[in-house]
Design a protein around this motif. Structure first.
Motif, short mmCIF file in Angstrom:
data_model
loop_
_atom_site.label_atom_id
_atom_site.label_comp_id
_atom_site.label_asym_id
_atom_site.label_seq_id
_atom_site.Cartn_x
_atom_site.Cartn_y
_atom_site.Cartn_z
N ASN A 142 0.82 -1.20 0.00
CA ASN A 142 0.00 0.00 0.00
C ASN A 142 0.86 1.26 0.00
OD1 ASN A 142 -2.62 1.45 0.37
ND2 ASN A 142 -1.67 2.03 2.31
N GLN A 143 1.98 1.23 0.74
CA GLN A 143 2.89 2.37 0.76
C GLN A 143 3.50 2.61 -0.62
OE1 GLN A 143 5.81 2.18 3.94
NE2 GLN A 143 4.32 1.34 5.37
N ALA A 144 3.81 1.53 -1.31
CA ALA A 144 4.36 1.67 -2.67
C ALA A 144 3.33 2.31 -3.59
CB ALA A 144 4.77 0.29 -3.20
N GLN A 145 2.07 1.90 -3.48
CA GLN A 145 1.02 2.48 -4.32
C GLN A 145 0.80 3.95 -3.98
OE1 GLN A 145 -2.12 -0.29 -3.48
NE2 GLN A 145 -1.56 -1.65 -5.16
N VAL A 146 0.88 4.28 -2.69
CA VAL A 146 0.74 5.68 -2.27
C VAL A 146 1.87 6.52 -2.87
CG1 VAL A 146 0.87 7.25 -0.30
CG2 VAL A 146 -0.54 5.20 -0.16
N HIS A 147 3.09 6.00 -2.79
CA HIS A 147 4.23 6.71 -3.37
C HIS A 147 4.03 6.91 -4.86
CE1 HIS A 147 8.75 6.81 -4.53
NE2 HIS A 147 8.32 8.03 -4.27
N CYS A 148 3.55 5.89 -5.54
CA CYS A 148 3.28 5.98 -6.97
C CYS A 148 2.25 7.08 -7.26
CB CYS A 148 2.80 4.63 -7.49
SG CYS A 148 2.48 4.58 -9.27
N ARG A 168 9.82 14.16 -18.57
CA ARG A 168 8.90 14.13 -17.42
C ARG A 168 8.64 12.69 -17.00
NH1 ARG A 168 4.68 17.88 -20.63
NH2 ARG A 168 6.17 19.56 -21.09
N CYS A 169 8.45 11.84 -18.00
CA CYS A 169 8.22 10.42 -17.73
C CYS A 169 9.45 9.82 -17.05
CB CYS A 169 7.92 9.69 -19.03
SG CYS A 169 7.55 7.94 -18.82
N TYR A 170 10.63 10.14 -17.57
CA TYR A 170 11.86 9.61 -16.99
C TYR A 170 12.03 10.06 -15.54
CZ TYR A 170 16.72 9.12 -15.78
OH TYR A 170 17.88 8.81 -15.09
N ILE A 171 11.80 11.35 -15.28
CA ILE A 171 11.94 11.88 -13.92
C ILE A 171 11.00 11.16 -12.96
CG2 ILE A 171 11.47 13.90 -12.48
CD1 ILE A 171 14.07 14.21 -13.90
N ALA A 172 9.75 10.96 -13.38
CA ALA A 172 8.79 10.26 -12.53
C ALA A 172 9.26 8.84 -12.21
CB ALA A 172 7.42 10.23 -13.20
N LEU A 173 9.79 8.15 -13.21
CA LEU A 173 10.25 6.78 -13.00
C LEU A 173 11.47 6.73 -12.09
CD1 LEU A 173 9.82 5.32 -16.61
CD2 LEU A 173 8.28 5.10 -14.65
N GLU A 174 12.36 7.72 -12.20
CA GLU A 174 13.52 7.77 -11.31
C GLU A 174 13.09 8.08 -9.88
OE1 GLU A 174 16.10 6.31 -11.99
OE2 GLU A 174 17.60 7.58 -12.90
N GLU A 175 12.11 8.94 -9.71
CA GLU A 175 11.59 9.20 -8.37
C GLU A 175 11.08 7.91 -7.73
OE1 GLU A 175 10.77 13.15 -6.95
OE2 GLU A 175 12.67 12.14 -7.30
N LEU A 176 10.42 7.09 -8.53
CA LEU A 176 9.90 5.82 -8.02
C LEU A 176 11.04 4.83 -7.75
CD1 LEU A 176 6.81 5.42 -10.37
CD2 LEU A 176 6.79 6.02 -7.94
N ARG A 177 12.01 4.77 -8.64
CA ARG A 177 13.11 3.81 -8.51
C ARG A 177 13.93 4.06 -7.25
NH1 ARG A 177 18.67 2.52 -11.24
NH2 ARG A 177 18.94 4.75 -11.61
N TRP A 178 14.19 5.33 -6.94
CA TRP A 178 15.03 5.67 -5.79
C TRP A 178 14.25 5.73 -4.48
CZ3 TRP A 178 20.29 6.23 -5.58
CH2 TRP A 178 20.98 6.27 -6.80
N GLY A 179 12.93 5.61 -4.53
CA GLY A 179 12.12 5.78 -3.32
C GLY A 179 11.46 4.52 -2.82
N MET A 180 10.39 4.70 -2.06
CA MET A 180 9.69 3.59 -1.44
C MET A 180 9.17 2.59 -2.47
SD MET A 180 8.40 1.88 1.07
CE MET A 180 8.59 2.91 2.53
N PHE A 181 8.66 3.10 -3.57
CA PHE A 181 8.12 2.21 -4.60
C PHE A 181 9.19 1.22 -5.06
CE2 PHE A 181 7.31 0.86 -8.91
CZ PHE A 181 5.97 0.53 -8.90
#
Length: 294
Positions: A142-148, A168-181
């Protein structure tokens, strides 16, 4: 836009900068950053270090790190400070662990640096254990989905609008890769990880199509995806993008390479005419396939 505004102004902050900054700081110890093959990336990295040091003068990090500073290992002192003050992802910590192991293996027996590296490794290990316990909790999915949802909400509301549509797409994916998701994806069983990544793929395709005002399968010439809107500070943004994407290779991650490394011609594997589905789907594959390695 200035480099410092990316760090200091909340609505412009990219969370992935902190994790990559820490990993690159460790990579700079006794190693020239050879993958910075262009002044764009080097320029941003040097300026980013200056910004962090200006915000946090050396006196603020000396506590508990005096010996490392006195022996010339300023980066070790900085790393100890960041570990004590910043929330870092499991991905960041795992990358740090790998680098510290390489450094320890190259240290002469009894060298003063070896002691500082051991202290740093202990700190990293303790943080990893705490994070691993959190990721084992039942609500981690659920935390991963919230982060997404948070990341895509920022994209949808214009948080990344100064970048090109593909960036913009790349930045969003990097935010997810380096974070909780990203941490949850790596910690979960493959069936859950696959489900999370496919959820991101659908969201990324839909938002990218929305940004360009077309259906997900409408094809456009690649320039339309890679062109930045006219704005002050465009070169700063391209330098940031080049630095964030310096892990990719034109042969193995052709779409990500073409999106981030604007100083190069687009890679041979980058489709010249492509849809949001093709572009976003490829970046998801390239980025999350390497989510456990830097």
């Amino acid at each position: 836009m200035t480099y410092s505004s990316l760090i200091e102004i909340p609505e412009e902050t990219l969370e992935c900068i902190n994790g990559k900054f820490v990993v690159d700081l460790a990579s700079d110890i006794d190693l020239r950053r050879e993958r910075h093959r262009h002044p764009q990336s080097n320029q941003f990295w040097v300026h980013l270090q200056a910004v962090f040091r200006q915000k946090l003068p050396a006196g603020q990090i000396l506590h508990g790190s005096e010996a490392a500073m006195n022996h010339g290992d300023a980066n070790l002192a900085w790393l100890q400070w960041f570990l004590s003050k910043m929330a870092l992802s499991q991905f960041t910590l795992a990358s740090l662990t790998a680098r510290i192991q390489v450094l320890r293996a190259s240290c002469p027996p009894g060298h003063e640096r070896e002691k500082h590296l051991l202290q740093l490794q202990t700190l990293v290990s303790q943080r990893q254990q705490r994070l691993a316990a959190q990721l084992e909790k039942s609500d981690s999915l659920n935390q991963a989905q919230v982060h997404c949802e948070q990341v895509f909400a920022r994209w949808r509301t214009g948080h990344y609008q100064r970048f090109s549509p593909a960036a913009r797409c790349y930045i969003a994916l990097e935010e997810l890769r380096w974070g909780m998701f990203g941490d949850v994806c790596r910690a979960q069983q493959s069936i859950h990880s696959h489900s999370l990544v496919e959820f991101v793929r659908e969201r990324a395709i839909a938002q990218l199509a929305c940004d360009i005002g077309a259906s997900a399968r409408t094809r456009h010439f690649y320039h339309q995806w890679l062109t930045f809107p006219p704005a002050t500070g465009m070169m700063d943004l391209k330098a940031l993008l080049s630095w964030l994407g310096d892990w990719c290779h034109g042969e193995y991650q052709p779409v990500t390479w073409s999106v981030t490394q604007s100083w190069q011609n687009i890679a041979l594997g980058m489709p010249r005419i492509c849809s949001a589905s093709r572009l976003a789907g490829s970046m998801v594959d390239e980025i999350f396939h390497l989510a456990d390695a830097d």
